[in-house]
Design a protein around this motif. Sequence first.
Motif, mmCIF file in Angstrom:
data_model
loop_
_atom_site.group_PDB
_atom_site.id
_atom_site.type_symbol
_atom_site.label_atom_id
_atom_site.label_comp_id
_atom_site.label_asym_id
_atom_site.label_seq_id
_atom_site.Cartn_x
_atom_site.Cartn_y
_atom_site.Cartn_z
ATOM 1 N N ASP A 145 0.814 -1.213 0.000
ATOM 2 C CA ASP A 145 0.000 0.000 0.000
ATOM 3 C C ASP A 145 0.850 1.267 0.000
ATOM 4 N N SER A 146 1.995 1.212 0.650
ATOM 5 C CA SER A 146 2.819 2.424 0.762
ATOM 6 C C SER A 146 4.226 2.240 0.179
ATOM 7 N N LEU A 147 4.386 1.213 -0.671
ATOM 8 C CA LEU A 147 5.700 0.970 -1.280
ATOM 9 C C LEU A 147 5.568 0.779 -2.786
ATOM 10 N N LEU A 148 6.509 1.377 -3.511
ATOM 11 C CA LEU A 148 6.526 1.261 -4.970
ATOM 12 C C LEU A 148 7.927 0.862 -5.414
ATOM 13 N N LEU A 149 8.024 -0.120 -6.291
ATOM 14 C CA LEU A 149 9.297 -0.528 -6.864
ATOM 15 C C LEU A 149 9.505 0.223 -8.175
ATOM 16 N N VAL A 150 10.592 0.974 -8.252
ATOM 17 C CA VAL A 150 10.938 1.716 -9.471
ATOM 18 C C VAL A 150 12.109 1.004 -10.132
ATOM 19 N N VAL A 151 11.946 0.616 -11.392
ATOM 20 C CA VAL A 151 12.972 -0.126 -12.118
ATOM 21 C C VAL A 151 13.429 0.694 -13.317
ATOM 22 N N LEU A 152 14.742 0.816 -13.471
ATOM 23 C CA LEU A 152 15.328 1.557 -14.594
ATOM 24 C C LEU A 152 16.205 0.607 -15.405
ATOM 25 N N ILE A 153 15.943 0.537 -16.690
ATOM 26 C CA ILE A 153 16.748 -0.299 -17.595
ATOM 27 C C ILE A 153 17.393 0.618 -18.626
ATOM 28 N N THR A 154 18.735 0.530 -18.728
ATOM 29 C CA THR A 154 19.439 1.361 -19.694
ATOM 30 C C THR A 154 19.790 0.538 -20.927
ATOM 31 N N GLU A 155 20.272 1.217 -21.953
ATOM 32 C CA GLU A 155 20.576 0.536 -23.211
ATOM 33 C C GLU A 155 21.738 -0.428 -23.094
ATOM 34 N N SER A 156 22.535 -0.323 -22.033
ATOM 35 C CA SER A 156 23.618 -1.286 -21.812
ATOM 36 C C SER A 156 23.080 -2.628 -21.337
ATOM 37 N N GLY A 157 21.765 -2.669 -20.985
ATOM 38 C CA GLY A 157 21.178 -3.874 -20.426
ATOM 39 C C GLY A 157 21.234 -3.899 -18.916
ATOM 40 N N ARG A 158 21.811 -2.864 -18.313
ATOM 41 C CA ARG A 158 21.900 -2.795 -16.853
ATOM 42 C C ARG A 158 20.531 -2.487 -16.262
ATOM 43 N N VAL A 159 20.195 -3.189 -15.185
ATOM 44 C CA VAL A 159 18.925 -2.980 -14.488
ATOM 45 C C VAL A 159 19.217 -2.448 -13.095
ATOM 46 N N ASP A 160 18.656 -1.281 -12.770
ATOM 47 C CA ASP A 160 18.752 -0.714 -11.428
ATOM 48 C C ASP A 160 17.340 -0.581 -10.880
ATOM 49 N N GLN A 161 17.193 -0.805 -9.588
ATOM 50 C CA GLN A 161 15.866 -0.704 -8.999
ATOM 51 C C GLN A 161 15.940 -0.155 -7.577
ATOM 52 N N ARG A 162 14.849 0.419 -7.159
ATOM 53 C CA ARG A 162 14.783 1.003 -5.820
ATOM 54 C C ARG A 162 13.347 0.934 -5.326
ATOM 55 N N THR A 163 13.170 0.480 -4.099
ATOM 56 C CA THR A 163 11.846 0.486 -3.472
ATOM 57 C C THR A 163 11.695 1.787 -2.690
ATOM 58 N N VAL A 164 10.634 2.543 -2.982
ATOM 59 C CA VAL A 164 10.467 3.858 -2.358
ATOM 60 C C VAL A 164 9.112 3.929 -1.650
ATOM 61 N N PRO A 165 9.065 4.649 -0.544
ATOM 62 C CA PRO A 165 7.775 4.843 0.138
ATOM 63 C C PRO A 165 6.923 5.851 -0.626
ATOM 64 N N ILE A 166 5.626 5.615 -0.647
ATOM 65 C CA ILE A 166 4.705 6.543 -1.311
ATOM 66 C C ILE A 166 3.644 6.976 -0.312
ATOM 67 N N ASN A 167 3.418 8.273 -0.257
ATOM 68 C CA ASN A 167 2.415 8.826 0.645
ATOM 69 C C ASN A 167 1.066 8.965 -0.048
ATOM 70 N N ALA A 168 1.109 9.444 -1.293
ATOM 71 C CA ALA A 168 -0.132 9.636 -2.039
ATOM 72 C C ALA A 168 -0.450 8.351 -2.803
ATOM 73 N N GLY A 169 -0.715 7.286 -2.056
ATOM 74 C CA GLY A 169 -0.918 5.982 -2.662
ATOM 75 C C GLY A 169 -2.089 5.947 -3.624
ATOM 76 N N LYS A 170 -1.889 5.252 -4.746
ATOM 77 C CA LYS A 170 -2.913 5.106 -5.778
ATOM 78 C C LYS A 170 -3.054 3.624 -6.104
ATOM 79 N N PRO A 171 -4.113 3.242 -6.800
ATOM 80 C CA PRO A 171 -4.259 1.838 -7.211
ATOM 81 C C PRO A 171 -3.135 1.421 -8.163
#
Length: 336
Positions: A145-171
Amino acid sequence: MSETDARKLQILGAIVEDYVSTREPVGSKSLLERHELGVSAATVRNDMSLLEEEGLIHQPHTSAGRVPTDKGYRTFVDHVATIKPLSAPERRAIRTLLEDSGDVEELLARTVRVLAQLTQQVAMVQYPARRQARIRHVELVKVADSLLLVVLITESGRVDQRTVPINAGKPAEYYAVLRDQLNRVVAGREVTDLATPLEDFLEALTPPERPAAAEVSEAFAALAATRAEGRIMMAGTANIARSAEDFARDVEPLLDVLEEQLVLLRLFTEMHASPGAVEVRIGTELQDRALHQAAVVGAGYGVGSHVAILGPSRMDYVTGISTVQAIARYVSRFLE
């Protein structure tokens, strides 16, 4: 070049070759036994004295032979070392290994492995400047409910991700729509070129939509910022341990440099080797105390990107230069 200078360079080359091979100071007698110099023992001794006066070799202790200085290695690299073509099996092995790479990440991983194996030094490769920081895709996944996983993929094929807290939670459906909107804004852009597009994106939203989108935008921008710095992939660090006796001081400072990578990133930034061209830096030329007994052989393989080996100043420069140059050319070709 005079006959005397040419002969002195020949003797310097022989000293470097023997010292790299044996790790023992080189005397005039062993030079005459190992090499066909075509001159008398007296001439060899005289030329070695001249090389010592010029600061190209030195005597580590009384009654010992001579060893090359950093200046001697530099002169050897500049005037004596020649490019030794790789053998057919070596070329075939490199080509086969690199051709099967699935993406840039795998290509670079294989590159440092084979380079470390062939040279027995620490192998390093800088991510392609144009690919390491260009965005391919963004993914948003609501994991609570209050956590969002943000995933970033670059053209090198590298995958970075971060779980961040969200206050204005949405569906979850909201974040699926937001993901598509973000991809339309940032896909194909450099990670250093996101501030204005993201500001414009938020400005175009209605006030009720803005808080939730701003949370995600800030988290994504922070994640992308971690990709704005250069990256180095490395292999063969254990080879430093095998060369520990070549470093009079403790090897820990050198290992710290390899682990932190900041000094290496600066070094790569200062290198100006064009694609396929080789640049060698020895000892104090590396401008870091931890590297004063080390050497780096590097070559460009793309605009602003390099592949290199790092080892003791007593390294096999002929093999190092030839191998680094060949692999840089292979990598350049596969990335075209």
